[in-house]
Design a protein around this motif. Structure first.
Motif, PDB file in Angstrom:
ATOM      1  N   ASP A   1      42.893  46.687  33.381  1.00  0.00           N
ATOM      2  CA  ASP A   1      44.059  47.569  33.273  1.00  0.00           C
ATOM      3  C   ASP A   1      45.005  46.939  32.271  1.00  0.00           C
ATOM      4  O   ASP A   1      45.725  45.989  32.591  1.00  0.00           O
ATOM      5  N   GLY A   2      44.982  47.444  31.037  1.00  0.00           N
ATOM      6  CA  GLY A   2      45.776  46.810  29.984  1.00  0.00           C
ATOM      7  C   GLY A   2      45.206  45.433  29.677  1.00  0.00           C
ATOM      8  O   GLY A   2      44.030  45.283  29.337  1.00  0.00           O
ATOM      9  N   ASP A   3      46.036  44.400  29.830  1.00  0.00           N
ATOM     10  CA  ASP A   3      45.592  43.025  29.606  1.00  0.00           C
ATOM     11  C   ASP A   3      45.261  42.311  30.915  1.00  0.00           C
ATOM     12  O   ASP A   3      45.022  41.105  30.919  1.00  0.00           O
ATOM     13  N   ARG A   4      45.254  43.028  32.006  1.00  0.00           N
ATOM     14  CA  ARG A   4      44.965  42.432  33.303  1.00  0.00           C
ATOM     15  C   ARG A   4      43.542  42.781  33.726  1.00  0.00           C
ATOM     16  O   ARG A   4      43.070  43.904  33.499  1.00  0.00           O
ATOM     17  N   VAL A   5      42.876  41.829  34.350  1.00  0.00           N
ATOM     18  CA  VAL A   5      41.562  42.086  34.913  1.00  0.00           C
ATOM     19  C   VAL A   5      41.595  41.688  36.385  1.00  0.00           C
ATOM     20  O   VAL A   5      42.059  40.604  36.738  1.00  0.00           O
ATOM     21  N   ASP A   6      41.194  42.597  37.249  1.00  0.00           N
ATOM     22  CA  ASP A   6      41.118  42.347  38.686  1.00  0.00           C
ATOM     23  C   ASP A   6      39.663  42.158  39.075  1.00  0.00           C
ATOM     24  O   ASP A   6      38.791  42.922  38.649  1.00  0.00           O
ATOM     25  N   TYR A   7      39.425  41.155  39.914  1.00  0.00           N
ATOM     26  CA  TYR A   7      38.077  40.862  40.383  1.00  0.00           C
ATOM     27  C   TYR A   7      37.988  41.122  41.885  1.00  0.00           C
ATOM     28  O   TYR A   7      38.885  40.747  42.641  1.00  0.00           O
ATOM     29  N   LEU A   8      36.889  41.727  42.319  1.00  0.00           N
ATOM     30  CA  LEU A   8      36.558  41.834  43.733  1.00  0.00           C
ATOM     31  C   LEU A   8      35.199  41.171  43.925  1.00  0.00           C
ATOM     32  O   LEU A   8      34.162  41.719  43.517  1.00  0.00           O
ATOM     33  N   ASP A   9      35.218  39.965  44.503  1.00  0.00           N
ATOM     34  CA  ASP A   9      33.984  39.228  44.657  1.00  0.00           C
ATOM     35  C   ASP A   9      33.112  39.841  45.755  1.00  0.00           C
ATOM     36  O   ASP A   9      33.621  40.452  46.702  1.00  0.00           O
ATOM     37  N   ASP A  10      31.826  39.653  45.621  1.00  0.00           N
ATOM     38  CA  ASP A  10      30.913  40.164  46.644  1.00  0.00           C
ATOM     39  C   ASP A  10      31.146  39.498  47.999  1.00  0.00           C
ATOM     40  O   ASP A  10      30.732  40.041  49.034  1.00  0.00           O
ATOM     41  N   LEU A  11      31.820  38.340  48.007  1.00  0.00           N
ATOM     42  CA  LEU A  11      32.156  37.676  49.265  1.00  0.00           C
ATOM     43  C   LEU A  11      33.359  38.332  49.952  1.00  0.00           C
ATOM     44  O   LEU A  11      33.650  38.028  51.108  1.00  0.00           O
ATOM     45  N   GLY A  12      34.083  39.184  49.196  1.00  0.00           N
ATOM     46  CA  GLY A  12      35.189  39.936  49.802  1.00  0.00           C
ATOM     47  C   GLY A  12      36.574  39.584  49.320  1.00  0.00           C
ATOM     48  O   GLY A  12      37.533  40.284  49.639  1.00  0.00           O
ATOM     49  N   PHE A  13      36.746  38.493  48.544  1.00  0.00           N
ATOM     50  CA  PHE A  13      38.095  38.129  48.119  1.00  0.00           C
ATOM     51  C   PHE A  13      38.423  38.728  46.752  1.00  0.00           C
ATOM     52  O   PHE A  13      37.534  39.059  45.972  1.00  0.00           O
ATOM     53  N   TRP A  14      39.747  38.851  46.497  1.00  0.00           N
ATOM     54  CA  TRP A  14      40.256  39.372  45.236  1.00  0.00           C
ATOM     55  C   TRP A  14      40.801  38.238  44.386  1.00  0.00           C
ATOM     56  O   TRP A  14      41.330  37.259  44.904  1.00  0.00           O
ATOM     57  N   ALA A  15      40.712  38.375  43.079  1.00  0.00           N
ATOM     58  CA  ALA A  15      41.290  37.422  42.134  1.00  0.00           C
ATOM     59  C   ALA A  15      41.701  38.204  40.884  1.00  0.00           C
ATOM     60  O   ALA A  15      41.453  39.413  40.785  1.00  0.00           O
ATOM     61  N   TYR A  16      42.334  37.519  39.951  1.00  0.00           N
ATOM     62  CA  TYR A  16      42.744  38.238  38.747  1.00  0.00           C
ATOM     63  C   TYR A  16      42.706  37.312  37.539  1.00  0.00           C
ATOM     64  O   TYR A  16      42.643  36.084  37.650  1.00  0.00           O
ATOM     65  N   GLY A  17      42.722  37.906  36.372  1.00  0.00           N
ATOM     66  CA  GLY A  17      42.806  37.177  35.118  1.00  0.00           C
ATOM     67  C   GLY A  17      43.686  37.941  34.152  1.00  0.00           C
ATOM     68  O   GLY A  17      44.107  39.074  34.425  1.00  0.00           O
ATOM     69  N   GLU A  18      43.958  37.338  33.010  1.00  0.00           N
ATOM     70  CA  GLU A  18      44.824  37.974  32.025  1.00  0.00           C
ATOM     71  C   GLU A  18      44.309  37.669  30.627  1.00  0.00           C
ATOM     72  O   GLU A  18      44.044  36.505  30.284  1.00  0.00           O
ATOM     73  N   PHE A  19      44.157  38.720  29.824  1.00  0.00           N
ATOM     74  CA  PHE A  19      43.774  38.547  28.427  1.00  0.00           C
ATOM     75  C   PHE A  19      45.021  38.255  27.605  1.00  0.00           C
ATOM     76  O   PHE A  19      46.010  38.987  27.677  1.00  0.00           O
ATOM     77  N   ARG A  20      44.969  37.168  26.864  1.00  0.00           N
ATOM     78  CA  ARG A  20      46.059  36.805  25.960  1.00  0.00           C
ATOM     79  C   ARG A  20      45.471  36.571  24.584  1.00  0.00           C
ATOM     80  O   ARG A  20      44.923  35.515  24.308  1.00  0.00           O
ATOM     81  N   GLY A  21      45.582  37.571  23.747  1.00  0.00           N
ATOM     82  CA  GLY A  21      44.947  37.479  22.448  1.00  0.00           C
ATOM     83  C   GLY A  21      43.437  37.400  22.609  1.00  0.00           C
ATOM     84  O   GLY A  21      42.816  38.246  23.255  1.00  0.00           O
ATOM     85  N   ASP A  22      42.822  36.340  22.044  1.00  0.00           N
ATOM     86  CA  ASP A  22      41.373  36.185  22.161  1.00  0.00           C
ATOM     87  C   ASP A  22      40.984  35.273  23.311  1.00  0.00           C
ATOM     88  O   ASP A  22      39.847  34.796  23.376  1.00  0.00           O
ATOM     89  N   GLU A  23      41.908  35.032  24.243  1.00  0.00           N
ATOM     90  CA  GLU A  23      41.654  34.166  25.390  1.00  0.00           C
ATOM     91  C   GLU A  23      41.687  34.964  26.693  1.00  0.00           C
ATOM     92  O   GLU A  23      42.406  35.960  26.814  1.00  0.00           O
ATOM     93  N   LEU A  24      40.911  34.493  27.664  1.00  0.00           N
ATOM     94  CA  LEU A  24      40.945  35.033  29.024  1.00  0.00           C
ATOM     95  C   LEU A  24      41.396  33.906  29.944  1.00  0.00           C
ATOM     96  O   LEU A  24      40.719  32.874  30.049  1.00  0.00           O
ATOM     97  N   HIS A  25      42.540  34.098  30.598  1.00  0.00           N
ATOM     98  CA  HIS A  25      43.101  33.104  31.515  1.00  0.00           C
ATOM     99  C   HIS A  25      42.772  33.538  32.947  1.00  0.00           C
ATOM    100  O   HIS A  25      43.081  34.664  33.347  1.00  0.00           O
ATOM    101  N   HIS A  26      42.150  32.621  33.684  1.00  0.00           N
ATOM    102  CA  HIS A  26      41.735  32.957  35.060  1.00  0.00           C
ATOM    103  C   HIS A  26      41.681  31.678  35.898  1.00  0.00           C
ATOM    104  O   HIS A  26      40.972  30.719  35.547  1.00  0.00           O
ATOM    105  N   ALA A  27      42.463  31.647  36.979  1.00  0.00           N
ATOM    106  CA  ALA A  27      42.416  30.560  37.966  1.00  0.00           C
ATOM    107  C   ALA A  27      42.553  29.176  37.334  1.00  0.00           C
ATOM    108  O   ALA A  27      41.902  28.224  37.744  1.00  0.00           O
ATOM    109  N   GLY A  28      43.427  29.072  36.320  1.00  0.00           N
ATOM    110  CA  GLY A  28      43.651  27.789  35.660  1.00  0.00           C
ATOM    111  C   GLY A  28      42.720  27.518  34.495  1.00  0.00           C
ATOM    112  O   GLY A  28      42.890  26.522  33.785  1.00  0.00           O
ATOM    113  N   TYR A  29      41.728  28.356  34.303  1.00  0.00           N
ATOM    114  CA  TYR A  29      40.790  28.196  33.185  1.00  0.00           C
ATOM    115  C   TYR A  29      41.251  29.051  31.997  1.00  0.00           C
ATOM    116  O   TYR A  29      41.772  30.154  32.173  1.00  0.00           O
ATOM    117  N   VAL A  30      41.010  28.534  30.796  1.00  0.00           N
ATOM    118  CA  VAL A  30      41.260  29.284  29.579  1.00  0.00           C
ATOM    119  C   VAL A  30      39.925  29.446  28.871  1.00  0.00           C
ATOM    120  O   VAL A  30      39.284  28.452  28.491  1.00  0.00           O
TER     121      VAL A  30
END
Length: 251
Positions: free
Chosen positions: A218-247
């Motif tokens: 959704d825009g620059d946001r990405v929402d994850y629904l894991d098969d284990l049942g939990f939700w997480a998110y990431g954010e696109f910043r230019g040519d980078e994807l930031h997720h859970a402390g990872y770039v």
């Protein structure tokens, strides 16, 4: 219909028409109000104004109305009204903010134009004003979000944004999207593959399929629904994807 009901229905209807036809260039001034800013420096003000341009508040306090004509501002008379933040910082209400810079959702110049206007008698404090929106929405004079009226004189504003439907949406077809592919972090530890059918598959430290599930962009946001049942998110910043402390970048 009571006198109060009549006043509500007719409240600043001409100003609303001007705001709705505004292309965002004209400033809007809510004037002669009691304003509970929730800002520890500014505090509460009586007979004050709040000036905004688009989605940002640019001024708050008494006397701004003197420049309204110079600036071709749309003026909304708020005599007998209290203005409070539409989004309440409950941690600040409980005294849990140590520094002014950590306060959120205050009616401070530079902050988002999100506020609520209710009659003084329904706004002894911020919580009671917000409660009016829930328990007596017909008495709300204005609810403004990002500079756009949502409620006005107790009714929905024509053309207002609608809330997204609840529930998990169907996966979108992302064929051809530049964001589809394998994203790899700087240390080559995390490999996250985003596929065109809306699925992701993570390899962590060489361990394949560490996490798998669905994702939505959704825009620059990405929402994850894991098969284990939990939700997480990431954010696109230019040519980078930031997720859970990872770039990550596309491999």
């Amino acid at each position: 219909m009571s006198i109060t009901d009549t006043d509500t229905v007719s409240w600043n209807t001409e100003a609303l028409d001007e705001i709705l036809s505004n292309d965002g260039g004209r400033p809007v001034l809510f004037t002669n109000a009691r304003i509970l800013t929730m800002d520890p420096l500014i505090g509460a003000m009586v007979g004050a104004d709040i000036l905004f341009v688009g989605s940002l508040i640019v001024g708050a306090g008494p006397g701004i109305v003197t420049a309204a004509e110079d600036d071709n501002a749309i003026v909304v008379d708020c005599t007998g009204m209290t203005i409070v933040p539409a989004v309440v910082d409950t941690i600040a209400l409980a005294g849990g903010r140590g520094r002014r810079s950590t306060y959120v959702a205050t009616l401070t110049p530079g902050n988002a134009t999100d506020f609520l206007v209710v009659p003084d008698e329904l706004a002894d404090d911020v919580p009671s004003a917000v409660a009016t929106l829930v328990s007596r929405p017909e008495q709300v004079r204005a609810l403004v979000a990002a500079g756009c009226p949502v409620l006005w004189a107790g009714t929905d504003v024509p053309g207002r944004a609608t809330a997204p439907k609840t529930g998990i949406p169907a996966a979108a077809d992302l064929t051809g999207s530049p964001r589809v592919g394998v994203w790899i972090d700087r240390n080559d530890f995390l490999h996250q593959e985003l596929t065109a059918d809306g699925r992701y598959d993570e390899t962590r430290g060489g361990r394949p399929h560490a996490y798998q599930g669905r994702y939505w962009i959704d825009g620059d946001r990405v929402d994850y629904l894991d098969d284990l049942g939990f939700w997480a998110y990431g954010e696109f910043r230019g040519d980078e994807l930031h997720h859970a402390g990872y770039v990550m970048k596309l491999g």
